[in-house]
Design a protein around this motif. Structure first.
Motif, PDB file in Angstrom:
ATOM      1  N   ALA A 265      19.808  53.701  38.498  1.00 38.48           N
ATOM      2  CA  ALA A 265      20.561  54.405  39.536  1.00 38.48           C
ATOM      3  C   ALA A 265      19.606  55.189  40.434  1.00 38.48           C
ATOM      4  O   ALA A 265      18.608  55.738  39.975  1.00 38.48           O
ATOM      5  N   VAL A 266      19.927  55.237  41.724  1.00 44.00           N
ATOM      6  CA  VAL A 266      19.106  55.941  42.707  1.00 44.00           C
ATOM      7  C   VAL A 266      19.999  56.953  43.439  1.00 44.00           C
ATOM      8  O   VAL A 266      20.695  56.601  44.387  1.00 44.00           O
ATOM      9  N   PRO A 267      19.993  58.222  43.026  1.00 40.57           N
ATOM     10  CA  PRO A 267      20.792  59.215  43.741  1.00 40.57           C
ATOM     11  C   PRO A 267      20.360  59.405  45.190  1.00 40.57           C
ATOM     12  O   PRO A 267      21.185  59.475  46.094  1.00 40.57           O
ATOM     13  N   THR A 268      19.043  59.476  45.428  1.00 41.78           N
ATOM     14  CA  THR A 268      18.523  59.689  46.779  1.00 41.78           C
ATOM     15  C   THR A 268      17.501  58.613  47.101  1.00 41.78           C
ATOM     16  O   THR A 268      16.494  58.471  46.402  1.00 41.78           O
ATOM     17  N   LEU A 269      17.748  57.872  48.178  1.00 43.94           N
ATOM     18  CA  LEU A 269      16.865  56.798  48.620  1.00 43.94           C
ATOM     19  C   LEU A 269      16.137  57.222  49.879  1.00 43.94           C
ATOM     20  O   LEU A 269      16.753  57.697  50.837  1.00 43.94           O
ATOM     21  N   LEU A 270      14.820  57.036  49.893  1.00 42.83           N
ATOM     22  CA  LEU A 270      14.033  57.212  51.109  1.00 42.83           C
ATOM     23  C   LEU A 270      13.955  55.860  51.790  1.00 42.83           C
ATOM     24  O   LEU A 270      13.315  54.939  51.286  1.00 42.83           O
ATOM     25  N   LEU A 271      14.637  55.727  52.912  1.00 38.64           N
ATOM     26  CA  LEU A 271      14.865  54.438  53.549  1.00 38.64           C
ATOM     27  C   LEU A 271      13.836  54.185  54.651  1.00 38.64           C
ATOM     28  O   LEU A 271      13.755  54.961  55.610  1.00 38.64           O
ATOM     29  N   PRO A 272      13.044  53.108  54.552  1.00 41.80           N
ATOM     30  CA  PRO A 272      12.137  52.755  55.647  1.00 41.80           C
ATOM     31  C   PRO A 272      12.950  52.329  56.872  1.00 41.80           C
ATOM     32  O   PRO A 272      13.420  51.191  56.957  1.00 41.80           O
ATOM     33  N   ALA A 273      13.105  53.227  57.823  1.00 40.07           N
ATOM     34  CA  ALA A 273      14.062  53.016  58.899  1.00 40.07           C
ATOM     35  C   ALA A 273      13.585  52.051  59.970  1.00 40.07           C
ATOM     36  O   ALA A 273      14.403  51.493  60.709  1.00 40.07           O
ATOM     37  N   HIS A 274      12.270  51.844  60.056  1.00 39.70           N
ATOM     38  CA  HIS A 274      11.737  50.962  61.093  1.00 39.70           C
ATOM     39  C   HIS A 274      10.357  50.473  60.669  1.00 39.70           C
ATOM     40  O   HIS A 274       9.540  51.245  60.186  1.00 39.70           O
ATOM     41  N   ALA A 275      10.117  49.177  60.844  1.00 39.83           N
ATOM     42  CA  ALA A 275       8.820  48.611  60.475  1.00 39.83           C
ATOM     43  C   ALA A 275       8.656  47.249  61.132  1.00 39.83           C
ATOM     44  O   ALA A 275       9.645  46.600  61.494  1.00 39.83           O
ATOM     45  N   PRO A 276       7.419  46.756  61.275  1.00 36.92           N
ATOM     46  CA  PRO A 276       7.208  45.416  61.804  1.00 36.92           C
ATOM     47  C   PRO A 276       7.816  44.319  60.937  1.00 36.92           C
ATOM     48  O   PRO A 276       8.008  43.197  61.406  1.00 36.92           O
ATOM     49  N   TRP A 277       8.117  44.662  59.699  1.00 41.41           N
ATOM     50  CA  TRP A 277       8.610  43.653  58.753  1.00 41.41           C
ATOM     51  C   TRP A 277      10.126  43.712  58.557  1.00 41.41           C
ATOM     52  O   TRP A 277      10.669  42.954  57.750  1.00 41.41           O
ATOM     53  N   SER A 278      10.836  44.599  59.248  1.00 43.04           N
ATOM     54  CA  SER A 278      12.258  44.770  58.940  1.00 43.04           C
ATOM     55  C   SER A 278      13.127  44.633  60.177  1.00 43.04           C
ATOM     56  O   SER A 278      12.657  44.701  61.314  1.00 43.04           O
ATOM     57  N   LYS A 279      14.411  44.455  59.930  1.00 40.35           N
ATOM     58  CA  LYS A 279      15.421  44.581  60.976  1.00 40.35           C
ATOM     59  C   LYS A 279      16.570  45.403  60.409  1.00 40.35           C
ATOM     60  O   LYS A 279      16.756  45.477  59.183  1.00 40.35           O
ATOM     61  N   THR A 280      17.349  45.999  61.275  1.00 39.96           N
ATOM     62  CA  THR A 280      18.353  46.955  60.827  1.00 39.96           C
ATOM     63  C   THR A 280      19.408  46.296  59.949  1.00 39.96           C
ATOM     64  O   THR A 280      19.909  46.926  59.014  1.00 39.96           O
ATOM     65  N   GLY A 281      19.722  45.036  60.205  1.00 38.41           N
ATOM     66  CA  GLY A 281      20.688  44.345  59.351  1.00 38.41           C
ATOM     67  C   GLY A 281      20.237  44.284  57.902  1.00 38.41           C
ATOM     68  O   GLY A 281      21.059  44.400  56.986  1.00 38.41           O
ATOM     69  N   GLU A 282      18.925  44.138  57.693  1.00 42.16           N
ATOM     70  CA  GLU A 282      18.399  44.126  56.328  1.00 42.16           C
ATOM     71  C   GLU A 282      18.531  45.503  55.682  1.00 42.16           C
ATOM     72  O   GLU A 282      18.759  45.606  54.464  1.00 42.16           O
ATOM     73  N   LEU A 283      18.401  46.548  56.482  1.00 41.65           N
ATOM     74  CA  LEU A 283      18.553  47.902  55.940  1.00 41.65           C
ATOM     75  C   LEU A 283      19.991  48.157  55.503  1.00 41.65           C
ATOM     76  O   LEU A 283      20.230  48.812  54.483  1.00 41.65           O
TER      77      LEU A 283
END
Length: 212
Positions: free
Chosen positions: A140-158
């Motif tokens: 379980a993860v009560p608090t997640l630090l979310l990588p909000a933007h990166a060359p490897w990601s798109k918002t749909g994946e987040l």
């Protein structure tokens, strides 16, 4: 404990005089290092790790220790057993915080670019820093630090990542390359203008803190 954002990917988790510094890179100001009790580094990229600054901190404070993967540790030779190599499934205690390790690889930027190793850290069973990956811990993860933007990601994946982790709260990290317009756009898609996900999302300004 208290979570303090220190720019881009770096956060400090503190409890009393214990300060656990995670991913202090080139976008991290010196105040993040002040009073550091222990260091965690997810991977070798410069926005998460500065070999010169890290070596200087370890040489200046004989009590300071660091936990990271083998690639980062290889850049800190000569510091003895204060640099600890960890991998997925490992557990340890750093500055009195219980930490478990999840994940092994950095997210794919492009198939033609080599991947580096990346480990995520779940601290005291409360806060998870995934580094540059969308690792779903088997806990379980009560608090997640979310990588909000990166060359490897798109918002749909987040959005899908938040749905998979099912955290109680998410706070943005890895957002140092976005201007205010971009930050607002990501926040909208992760919130009221998006398709929906279960986790309240917020962003701390540099230097801002919250209890977790």
């Amino acid at each position: 404990m208290q979570l303090t954002k220190h720019g881009h990917a770096c956060v400090v988790l503190s409890d009393g005089d214990r300060r656990l510094v995670i991913d202090p890179g080139v976008y991290t100001a010196d105040d993040a290092w002040q009073g550091a009790s222990a260091l965690l580094v997810t991977h070798e990229h410069a926005d998460h790790f500065r070999a010169d600054r890290t070596r200087a901190a370890l040489e200046a404070d004989p009590a300071l220790e660091l936990w990271t993967n083998a690639s980062v540790a290889g850049q800190l030779e000569g510091l003895g057993n204060r640099v600890h190599v960890v991998g997925p499934g490992d557990t340890f205690t750093a500055a009195g915080f219980d930490v478990s390790v999840h994940g092994e690889w950095h997210a794919v930027i492009h198939p033609d670019l080599p991947r580096v190793h990346n480990v995520g850290f779940l601290v005291d069973g409360r806060v998870f820093h995934p580094g540059d990956a969308l690792t779903v811990p088997d806990a379980a993860v009560p608090t997640l630090l979310l990588p909000a933007h990166a060359p490897w990601s798109k918002t749909g994946e987040l959005i899908d990542y938040l749905r998979a982790v099912q955290a109680q709260h998410a706070y943005a990290v890895h957002d140092g390359l976005l201007n205010d317009t971009g930050l607002a756009g990501v926040a909208g898609l992760l919130g009221e203008r998006g398709p929906g996900q279960p986790t309240p999302y917020a962003r701390l300004a540099t230097g801002e803190s919250t209890e977790v």
